[in-house]
Design a protein around this motif. Structure first.
Motif, PDB file in Angstrom:
ATOM      1  N   GLU A   1      11.515   3.672  -4.699  1.00  0.00           N
ATOM      2  CA  GLU A   1      12.947   3.858  -4.456  1.00  0.00           C
ATOM      3  C   GLU A   1      13.659   2.556  -4.809  1.00  0.00           C
ATOM      4  OE1 GLU A   1      13.737   3.662   0.075  1.00  0.00           O
ATOM      5  OE2 GLU A   1      11.752   4.572  -0.137  1.00  0.00           O
ATOM      6  N   PRO A   2      14.969   2.588  -5.083  1.00  0.00           N
ATOM      7  CA  PRO A   2      15.658   1.387  -5.587  1.00  0.00           C
ATOM      8  C   PRO A   2      15.609   0.177  -4.666  1.00  0.00           C
ATOM      9  CG  PRO A   2      16.994   3.348  -5.965  1.00  0.00           C
ATOM     10  CD  PRO A   2      15.843   3.772  -5.098  1.00  0.00           C
ATOM     11  N   GLU A   3      15.459   0.373  -3.376  1.00  0.00           N
ATOM     12  CA  GLU A   3      15.468  -0.741  -2.426  1.00  0.00           C
ATOM     13  C   GLU A   3      14.086  -1.321  -2.173  1.00  0.00           C
ATOM     14  OE1 GLU A   3      16.602   2.306  -1.728  1.00  0.00           O
ATOM     15  OE2 GLU A   3      18.782   2.046  -1.914  1.00  0.00           O
ATOM     16  N   VAL A   4      13.076  -0.837  -2.888  1.00  0.00           N
ATOM     17  CA  VAL A   4      11.691  -1.188  -2.554  1.00  0.00           C
ATOM     18  C   VAL A   4      10.895  -1.507  -3.817  1.00  0.00           C
ATOM     19  CG1 VAL A   4       9.503  -0.159  -1.784  1.00  0.00           C
ATOM     20  CG2 VAL A   4      11.549   0.073  -0.382  1.00  0.00           C
ATOM     21  N   LEU A   5      10.045  -2.546  -3.726  1.00  0.00           N
ATOM     22  CA  LEU A   5       9.047  -2.821  -4.759  1.00  0.00           C
ATOM     23  C   LEU A   5       7.693  -2.946  -4.075  1.00  0.00           C
ATOM     24  CD1 LEU A   5       8.623  -3.399  -7.813  1.00  0.00           C
ATOM     25  CD2 LEU A   5       8.709  -5.830  -7.241  1.00  0.00           C
ATOM     26  N   ASP A   6       6.739  -2.109  -4.479  1.00  0.00           N
ATOM     27  CA  ASP A   6       5.383  -2.158  -3.955  1.00  0.00           C
ATOM     28  C   ASP A   6       4.509  -2.987  -4.892  1.00  0.00           C
ATOM     29  OD1 ASP A   6       5.926  -0.593  -1.737  1.00  0.00           O
ATOM     30  OD2 ASP A   6       5.422   1.288  -2.749  1.00  0.00           O
ATOM     31  N   VAL A   7       3.691  -3.866  -4.300  1.00  0.00           N
ATOM     32  CA  VAL A   7       2.868  -4.799  -5.071  1.00  0.00           C
ATOM     33  C   VAL A   7       1.428  -4.698  -4.586  1.00  0.00           C
ATOM     34  CG1 VAL A   7       2.570  -7.185  -5.815  1.00  0.00           C
ATOM     35  CG2 VAL A   7       4.855  -6.344  -5.236  1.00  0.00           C
ATOM     36  N   ARG A   8       0.524  -4.354  -5.490  1.00  0.00           N
ATOM     37  CA  ARG A   8      -0.899  -4.293  -5.160  1.00  0.00           C
ATOM     38  C   ARG A   8      -1.568  -5.582  -5.631  1.00  0.00           C
ATOM     39  NH1 ARG A   8      -0.426   0.581  -7.762  1.00  0.00           N
ATOM     40  NH2 ARG A   8      -1.925  -0.090  -9.357  1.00  0.00           N
ATOM     41  N   LEU A   9      -1.816  -6.475  -4.698  1.00  0.00           N
ATOM     42  CA  LEU A   9      -2.484  -7.745  -4.985  1.00  0.00           C
ATOM     43  C   LEU A   9      -3.409  -8.088  -3.824  1.00  0.00           C
ATOM     44  CD1 LEU A   9       0.323 -10.091  -6.404  1.00  0.00           C
ATOM     45  CD2 LEU A   9      -1.672  -9.241  -7.654  1.00  0.00           C
ATOM     46  N   PRO A  10      -4.643  -8.464  -4.099  1.00  0.00           N
ATOM     47  CA  PRO A  10      -5.524  -8.921  -3.019  1.00  0.00           C
ATOM     48  C   PRO A  10      -5.075 -10.280  -2.494  1.00  0.00           C
ATOM     49  CG  PRO A  10      -6.582  -9.236  -5.141  1.00  0.00           C
ATOM     50  CD  PRO A  10      -5.300  -8.484  -5.414  1.00  0.00           C
ATOM     51  N   ARG A  11      -5.422 -10.583  -1.263  1.00  0.00           N
ATOM     52  CA  ARG A  11      -5.143 -11.917  -0.734  1.00  0.00           C
ATOM     53  C   ARG A  11      -5.956 -12.946  -1.513  1.00  0.00           C
ATOM     54  NH1 ARG A  11      -1.994 -11.508   4.049  1.00  0.00           N
ATOM     55  NH2 ARG A  11      -1.503 -13.654   3.434  1.00  0.00           N
ATOM     56  N   ASP A  12      -5.424 -14.160  -1.618  1.00  0.00           N
ATOM     57  CA  ASP A  12      -6.088 -15.227  -2.370  1.00  0.00           C
ATOM     58  C   ASP A  12      -6.016 -16.516  -1.562  1.00  0.00           C
ATOM     59  OD1 ASP A  12      -7.128 -17.034  -4.126  1.00  0.00           O
ATOM     60  OD2 ASP A  12      -5.785 -16.580  -5.787  1.00  0.00           O
ATOM     61  N   PRO A  13      -7.044 -16.819  -0.787  1.00  0.00           N
ATOM     62  CA  PRO A  13      -7.012 -18.026   0.047  1.00  0.00           C
ATOM     63  C   PRO A  13      -6.956 -19.321  -0.745  1.00  0.00           C
ATOM     64  CG  PRO A  13      -9.193 -17.004   0.073  1.00  0.00           C
ATOM     65  CD  PRO A  13      -8.281 -16.045  -0.611  1.00  0.00           C
ATOM     66  N   ALA A  14      -7.297 -19.273  -2.036  1.00  0.00           N
ATOM     67  CA  ALA A  14      -7.213 -20.484  -2.863  1.00  0.00           C
ATOM     68  C   ALA A  14      -5.781 -20.807  -3.257  1.00  0.00           C
ATOM     69  CB  ALA A  14      -8.075 -20.313  -4.121  1.00  0.00           C
ATOM     70  N   ASP A  15      -4.888 -19.842  -3.097  1.00  0.00           N
ATOM     71  CA  ASP A  15      -3.495 -20.016  -3.490  1.00  0.00           C
ATOM     72  C   ASP A  15      -2.698 -20.519  -2.286  1.00  0.00           C
ATOM     73  OD1 ASP A  15      -0.867 -19.812  -4.359  1.00  0.00           O
ATOM     74  OD2 ASP A  15      -1.105 -17.819  -5.215  1.00  0.00           O
ATOM     75  N   PRO A  16      -2.103 -21.721  -2.365  1.00  0.00           N
ATOM     76  CA  PRO A  16      -1.347 -22.234  -1.212  1.00  0.00           C
ATOM     77  C   PRO A  16      -0.110 -21.399  -0.872  1.00  0.00           C
ATOM     78  CG  PRO A  16      -1.019 -23.640  -3.131  1.00  0.00           C
ATOM     79  CD  PRO A  16      -2.113 -22.674  -3.481  1.00  0.00           C
ATOM     80  N   ALA A  17       0.356 -20.575  -1.813  1.00  0.00           N
ATOM     81  CA  ALA A  17       1.502 -19.701  -1.532  1.00  0.00           C
ATOM     82  C   ALA A  17       1.105 -18.482  -0.708  1.00  0.00           C
ATOM     83  CB  ALA A  17       2.147 -19.249  -2.843  1.00  0.00           C
ATOM     84  N   ASP A  18      -0.184 -18.150  -0.684  1.00  0.00           N
ATOM     85  CA  ASP A  18      -0.622 -16.900  -0.062  1.00  0.00           C
ATOM     86  C   ASP A  18      -0.324 -16.843   1.429  1.00  0.00           C
ATOM     87  OD1 ASP A  18      -2.357 -14.348  -0.548  1.00  0.00           O
ATOM     88  OD2 ASP A  18      -3.217 -15.272   1.249  1.00  0.00           O
ATOM     89  N   SER A  19      -0.369 -17.995   2.106  1.00  0.00           N
ATOM     90  CA  SER A  19      -0.132 -17.997   3.558  1.00  0.00           C
ATOM     91  C   SER A  19       1.311 -17.674   3.914  1.00  0.00           C
ATOM     92  CB  SER A  19      -0.523 -19.353   4.155  1.00  0.00           C
ATOM     93  OG  SER A  19       0.324 -20.378   3.659  1.00  0.00           O
ATOM     94  N   GLY A  20       2.205 -17.726   2.933  1.00  0.00           N
ATOM     95  CA  GLY A  20       3.600 -17.367   3.164  1.00  0.00           C
ATOM     96  C   GLY A  20       3.906 -15.922   2.818  1.00  0.00           C
ATOM     97  N   MET A  21       2.882 -15.098   2.721  1.00  0.00           N
ATOM     98  CA  MET A  21       3.054 -13.694   2.345  1.00  0.00           C
ATOM     99  C   MET A  21       2.558 -12.765   3.440  1.00  0.00           C
ATOM    100  SD  MET A  21       1.971 -13.830  -1.695  1.00  0.00           S
ATOM    101  CE  MET A  21       2.397 -15.272  -2.679  1.00  0.00           C
ATOM    102  N   GLU A  22       2.908 -13.105   4.676  1.00  0.00           N
ATOM    103  CA  GLU A  22       2.547 -12.260   5.808  1.00  0.00           C
ATOM    104  C   GLU A  22       3.647 -11.229   6.062  1.00  0.00           C
ATOM    105  OE1 GLU A  22      -0.354 -12.448   6.946  1.00  0.00           O
ATOM    106  OE2 GLU A  22      -1.009 -14.433   6.272  1.00  0.00           O
ATOM    107  N   ASP A  23       3.333 -10.275   6.904  1.00  0.00           N
ATOM    108  CA  ASP A  23       4.306  -9.254   7.266  1.00  0.00           C
ATOM    109  C   ASP A  23       5.554  -9.903   7.872  1.00  0.00           C
ATOM    110  OD1 ASP A  23       5.060  -6.426   7.772  1.00  0.00           O
ATOM    111  OD2 ASP A  23       4.881  -7.008   9.878  1.00  0.00           O
TER     112      ASP A  23
END
Length: 317
Positions: A83-105
């Protein structure tokens, strides 16, 4: 009636963006584009664009308040917009990526969809909804397109399954070494993330593209970066954020090896400096002082090839 409708829509610009627009005398001129083109939903062409892409640029803020930019890859179709208000993203978590910890619910996030070979790019920001580790949903806060200026044309191909992580270990440091310095000084492209906490308490993250001739970013002997700001759309999302919150996350990609250099640190905006004349085409400068540096060899499963010299020339038009 149309003018009244525009006035009823609140401006998306925060005080930092307005201050930058004020510095070049375009506040009134940018009011209309702000109300009309920065949307709370994706237009149909953006909804069709994201699923075509093999990679995505992200901006996220970790629990300490440090902002990181990253690039994540997936087979085309790993993103979808039901739907126009939503983007779904299928990506596994990546603990090696320092940005990953900022992608919580519930976390705020920024996204840049960019197709280097066609020089198309679209940006959005919003809030993450996450119910399991392999995917998340973004509820759109802002969505808008960008012009193709300064994008260096490149085509890409996968060299391994994007779900298979590299076996290479990330290298953490507090300063640039010869390897990371060369990576920056030879780059013609990088991505920058920034954020502000707005008056209503809403966190707004942004991630954007920066490009120029190879070597357009200069590194001082002390390891600070000086970066030219060229003529653009006058939105001033990045520099406006810096005026309010002088933090940035940068990511440089080695397009031939898949290596990724991520840094977070402090910024300073230089609106009037004698140094500006030393950068051809620059209207202003900004400085970045890295505080945390992560070099991730072979982080990306993609390899890029530069397009023809004619396309590169046109990309700088």
């Amino acid at each position: 009636m149309l003018e009244q409708t525009r006035q009823d829509v609140s401006s998306p610009w925060h005080e930092g963006e307005l201050a930058m627009q004020r510095s070049v005398g375009v506040v009134e001129r940018m009011d209309g584009p702000g109300r009309n083109f920065v949307r709370k939903a994706m237009p149909e062409q953006h909804r069709a664009f994201f699923p075509m892409l093999p990679f995505l640029v992200l901006g996220a803020v970790d629990a300490k308040g440090d902002v990181w930019a990253t690039v994540r890859a997936g087979r085309p179709g790993f993103m979808s917009s039901p739907e126009p208000e939503v983007l779904d993203v299928r990506l596994p978590r990546d603990p090696a990526d320092p940005a990953d910890s900022g992608m919580e619910d519930g976390d705020a996030i920024a996204m840049l969809g960019i197709q280097l070979e066609t020089r198309r790019r679209n940006r959005l920001n919003g809030l993450i909804g996450r119910t399991y580790t392999g995917a998340f949903r973004v509820r759109v806060g802002q969505s808008f397109g960008n012009c193709p200026q300064y994008i260096q044309p490149r085509s890409s191909e996968f060299v391994r399954d994007p779900d298979v992580p590299t076996a290479m270990t990330p290298l953490h440091s507090g300063h640039l070494d010869d390897r990371t310095r060369r990576m920056i000084e030879s780059a013609d492209t990088f991505f920058v993330a920034s954020y502000v906490d707005r008056e209503d308490g809403e966190r707004q993250v942004d991630v954007s593209h920066r490009g120029g001739y190879a070597g357009f970013v200069r590194v001082s002997a002390e390891g600070g970066l000086t970066i030219p700001d060229f003529s653009g759309n006058r939105f001033f999302n990045t520099l406006g954020n810096f005026l309010v919150n002088p933090k940035a996350g940068l990511v440089f990609v080695d397009f031939e090896t898949g290596d990724m250099l991520q840094m977070t640190g402090r910024t300073e905006v230089l609106l009037d400096s004698p140094e500006i004349t030393g950068f051809q085409g620059a209207e202003r400068l900004w400085r970045f002082t890295p505080e945390q540096i992560v070099l991730r060899p072979d982080a990306l499963p993609l390899r890029w090839r530069q397009e023809s010299a004619e396309l590169q020339r046109r990309s700088r038009g």
